[in-house]
Design a protein around this motif. Structure first.
Motif, short mmCIF file in Angstrom:
data_model
loop_
_atom_site.label_atom_id
_atom_site.label_comp_id
_atom_site.label_asym_id
_atom_site.label_seq_id
_atom_site.Cartn_x
_atom_site.Cartn_y
_atom_site.Cartn_z
N LYS A 104 0.76 -1.20 -0.04
CA LYS A 104 -0.03 0.04 -0.11
C LYS A 104 0.79 1.16 0.10
CE LYS A 104 -0.60 0.59 5.24
NZ LYS A 104 -1.44 0.62 6.08
N TYR A 105 0.25 2.47 -0.60
CA TYR A 105 1.00 3.81 -0.42
C TYR A 105 0.57 4.51 0.67
CZ TYR A 105 2.73 2.39 -5.13
OH TYR A 105 3.35 1.95 -6.10
N VAL A 135 4.84 12.17 -11.22
CA VAL A 135 6.15 11.56 -10.30
C VAL A 135 7.23 12.26 -10.66
CG1 VAL A 135 6.97 9.39 -9.56
CG2 VAL A 135 4.67 9.48 -10.37
N LEU A 136 7.87 13.11 -9.46
CA LEU A 136 8.90 13.91 -9.63
C LEU A 136 10.11 12.95 -9.51
CD1 LEU A 136 7.63 17.11 -7.74
CD2 LEU A 136 7.62 16.79 -10.34
N SER A 137 9.98 12.31 -8.51
CA SER A 137 11.36 11.19 -8.12
C SER A 137 10.57 9.96 -7.52
CB SER A 137 11.93 12.27 -7.18
OG SER A 137 13.05 11.20 -6.89
N PHE A 146 8.53 8.41 -2.96
CA PHE A 146 7.90 9.24 -4.04
C PHE A 146 7.64 10.39 -3.87
CE2 PHE A 146 7.00 4.63 -4.52
CZ PHE A 146 7.34 4.50 -5.88
N TYR A 147 8.01 11.51 -4.69
CA TYR A 147 7.57 12.97 -4.64
C TYR A 147 6.72 12.92 -6.06
CZ TYR A 147 11.06 13.87 -1.15
OH TYR A 147 11.77 14.04 0.06
N VAL A 148 5.68 13.47 -5.51
CA VAL A 148 4.48 13.60 -6.64
C VAL A 148 3.95 15.09 -6.42
CG1 VAL A 148 2.37 12.56 -7.46
CG2 VAL A 148 3.63 11.42 -6.23
N ILE A 181 3.56 16.50 -2.70
CA ILE A 181 3.16 15.35 -1.90
C ILE A 181 4.36 14.19 -1.76
CG2 ILE A 181 1.85 13.12 -1.34
CD1 ILE A 181 -0.50 14.55 -3.09
N LYS A 182 4.68 13.95 -0.68
CA LYS A 182 5.57 12.69 -0.43
C LYS A 182 4.93 11.64 0.01
CE LYS A 182 10.05 11.52 1.65
NZ LYS A 182 9.83 10.15 2.34
#
Length: 471
Positions: A39-40, A437-439, A445-447, A460-461
């Motif tokens: 899950k995220y 998704v930036l990274s 994840f950075y979004v 969002i991280k």
């Protein structure tokens, strides 16, 4: 049907994901009837509208007035303290770009907007302590007045150095994090990263040459002044070790720089892609050719070359089939060790926490890992994409390009519990526009997302965690 869904059908036939059985490059298949469940989890959310910023980077085409067709998403850089650095534009003026820092709780720590416009090709650098180095171009009417600036990890100016030069094309932090190289049409300079003091370069480097690439022990300069391009390899004491003459005069040295790699042993890789001639050559420490690979004439676009811990990765696209290939090469002889074929939608790849270095479109750079607060992630990641702005699922591969994991990023993934669906549940109605998704590395994840309302813009991280192990 989504184009991505069609791509997945092709992918599942030729390279099944680990949840339905894993096929390796040699054809071996491993069935996993009871895959693990994940899950995220959202770590923090920063409303970007309230900050007056957008963590994207627009570049105008000079031939089109007010064009905004080129959009770049800078890879976030997390330093040892846990603070994360971004670059973006002002919501009211896309040409006003700022560097901003968010702490590990998602709180904005500081923001710096330089006195001039940030250059689209000369990017700011961040070192492991969180110091920033950037070059401010001259104001109109004064073409020679550049200014090099360093910021501390609190956003305060550490030093500022004026540079009298014409037509700067490089300002780069070296791997030692102690020196900056400035290159322009009429001179090259070295600056101390600690003080900004200008330090003279040896005579042969003080003339206009491109600072092409480097490693912890070697620098590579590109001399394009005469009828033939010459690559020069120096040690960190700036002693010339050897030269390699190219088979052509490079018409675009900036593009060529993305196809050069200096290995840890000082050997040089040159990937040439011009017209019908596409070759990869490797030279030893004496400048002798070790091996040469020639690729089909159908190869198009700019091929991508990546290296890590002795591995050589190559990505290229075939014009006739519109297919992307990923290849692992034996550094000793250049022969293929493994090769994967993907639909064109799977063209974006990077090495874990070297993402900032592997993504040429990123407008924020660092030397080494862009996730300094976490262990190094040296796996290979491939993100699916339908366009340059939308990214979907992601595969995780080991050093030999064997699949070890799969991440569901978008809701149109065939897997449940995607990152996008998790964000939608947390913020109903907000994820109706961009989902970027930036990274992505180390399961973090950075979004950046926004919806129909101007106010619905969030940075969002998130991270992924295990819910159920395999039986």
């Amino acid at each position: 049907m989504y184009l991505w869904a069609k791509a997945l059908i092709v992918l599942l036939i030729g390279f099944p994901l680990c949840y339905s059985g894993q096929t390796y490059a040699n054809g071996t298949s491993i069935e996993d009837p009871s895959p693990p469940e994940y899950k995220y989890v959202l770590d923090w959310t920063l409303p970007m509208y309230e900050q007056g910023l957008s963590p994207v980077y627009f570049v105008s085409h000079p031939i089109y007035v007010n064009s905004r067709s080129d959009v770049y998403y800078s890879v976030p850089i997390t330093v040892a303290s846990g603070d994360t650095y971004f670059i973006g534009h002002d919501n009211k003026d896309m040409d006003t770009r700022s560097i901003f820092v968010v702490d590990h709780n998602g709180k904005m720590k500081w923001r710096y907007t330089p006195p001039g416009k940030l250059n689209a090709t000369i990017h700011p650098f961040v070192d492991p302590e969180g110091n920033v180095y950037l070059l401010v171009p001259p104001a109109k009417g004064n073409e020679r007045n550049y200014k090099a600036i360093s910021l501390s990890n609190t956003g305060k100016i550490r030093w500022s150095t004026a540079i009298d030069a014409l037509g700067a094309y490089d300002f780069m932090l070296t791997s030692s994090n102690k020196e900056l190289i400035f290159a322009s049409l009429d001179k090259n300079l070295s600056l101390s990263a600690a003080t900004g003091k200008i330090q003279p370069l040896p005579k042969e480097l003080a003339v206009p040459k491109y600072f092409a690439t480097e490693s912890k022990s070697y620098y590579v300069f590109l001399d394009n002044r005469n009828k033939q391009t010459v690559y020069e390899v120096y040690n960190t004491q700036l002693k010339l070790l050897y030269k390699v003459k190219a088979d052509y005069k490079d018409p675009n040295p900036t593009r060529a720089k993305t196809s050069l790699r200096i290995m840890d042993d000082g050997s040089l890789l040159i990937f040439s892609h011009y017209y019908d001639d596409t070759t990869l050559k490797k030279y030893d420490l004496k400048g002798n050719l070790l091996w040469k690979n020639t690729y089909p004439k159908q190869v198009i676009e700019t091929p991508k070359l990546m290296t890590r811990a002795g591995y050589i990765y190559l990505q290229y696209e075939d014009k006739a089939s519109r297919t992307n290939y990923m290849v692992t090469l034996n550094p000793a002889n250049g022969k293929e060790m493994s090769k994967l074929t993907f639909p064109v939608y799977l063209g974006q790849m990077h090495i874990g926490s070297l993402e900032a270095a592997n993504m040429p479109a990123s407008r924020l750079e660092t030397r080494g890992s862009n996730s300094m607060a976490a262990p190094a992630d040296l796996n290979v990641y491939v993100r699916g994409k339908e366009t340059g702005e939308d990214r979907y699922d992601m595969l995780k591969l080991d050093a030999d390009l064997k699949q070890v994991d799969h991440y569901a990023l978008r809701e149109n993934s065939y897997l449940d519990n995607s990152l996008e669906s998790t964000i939608r549940q947390a913020y109903p109605g907000t994820v109706t526009g961009r989902f970027n998704v930036l990274s992505s590395n180390n399961d973090s994840f950075y979004v950046y997302v926004h919806g129909k309302k101007t106010t619905d813009r969030y940075l969002i991280k998130a991270h992924r965690e295990l819910v159920k192990t395999t039986n």
